[in-house]
Design an enzyme around this catalytic site. Sequence first.
Site: not given
Ligand SMILES: *Cc1c(COP(=O)(O)O)cnc(C)c1O
Length: 358
Positions: A41, A137, A255, A303
């Site tokens: 992801k 969640r 800055y 930046m």
């Molecule tokens: C992001 C995610 C993972 C992976 O988690 P890591 O800690 O990066 O291994 C696994 N399961 C779900 C549902 C996630 O959202």
Amino acid sequence: MPGAPEFRPTYAVIETGAFARNIETITRSLPARSRLIAVLKANAYGHGATVLAWVCESKRVAMIATALLEEAITLRRVGITTPLLVLGPLDARGIATAMDEDITVGVTGPEELAAACEVAKDRDVDIHLKFDSGMGRLGLIESELQQAAEMIRATPRLKLEAVYTHFASADDNDTFTRRQIENFDRMREAGIDAPLHHLANSAATLRGIVREGDYVRCGIALFGPGASAPTDPVMTWRSAIARLKTLPANHAIGYGTTYHTKRESRIATIPVGYADGYSRRLSNNGDVIVRGLRAPIVGRVSMDFVTIDVTDIDGAAVGDEVTLLGDGITADEIAARIDTIPYEVFCNVSARVPRIFR
Ligand SMILES: *Cc1c(COP(=O)(O)O)cnc(C)c1O
């Protein structure tokens, strides 16, 4: 995804070989019949999902998981044939689109399950169903199970391939994780079960909290964040000295004039800044590597630029390579300095930084 750096010498090298080795390292550590779901992801945690997905062939990983359907579709568009799982949530239109693209849906609640059942009235729908075993969640809670079981029974074309859950504190609280596993088992016994289960994220996988045959969903461990994982870093983030000057003692830098030279100093300017995801919280609070040595960041990260002190680095010159991440500076280290987690350090590396794949 931008290509090679054209005019500015700031780029991230992505070692696909290290990523492949990390997959092997994790896979070898798994119990019998267990397999890896590679979580790619957020553009593979900033590393470049469309390239790294090619390393995730079906013989290596069971599935690739993404958060968004958009991310999964992008992988299908570039030709990835490995089974894909969207962690969701999605509505009925998203679920139907996922099926069109041969993407499995991770159903995260009763509304989404109802939508999946609706779509499954006239086509097969493959889902993994998520239980909330304690994180509060996503996922079904216990009071929602009975109605969910009835929905599933009444929908023959809904294919429940797996049930899964997600751990809240797998990195530091095994007691809580064990309780989540107990809750997960009780929820399965209450009437919804599937041939496949997956529970562990990277932290649980590395701590060996994986049952034989269960799949694991690993993200961060695949990218070698540092001491927190036995895997190798995949990203090295580099730039080069663009400007170098000698300034007298007590000269302001950057800055807000938050730094003043303590002695006559060689101050170098690096063309990378917070617009590239190099956190402003590293102002007066971080190191980079020049000629194999650490040079401190002095003054504010702006930046587009960072200033460093190279007074103690013999021969430092304009054009010298500068390592921001890698060569001993880990995402764990940067995360600790700016009070975050390595996930955010990686994800923050912005689209302005070209990724070069090796
Ligand atoms: C992001 C995610 C993972 C992976 O988690 P890591 O800690 O990066 O291994 C696994 N399961 C779900 C549902 C996630 O959202």
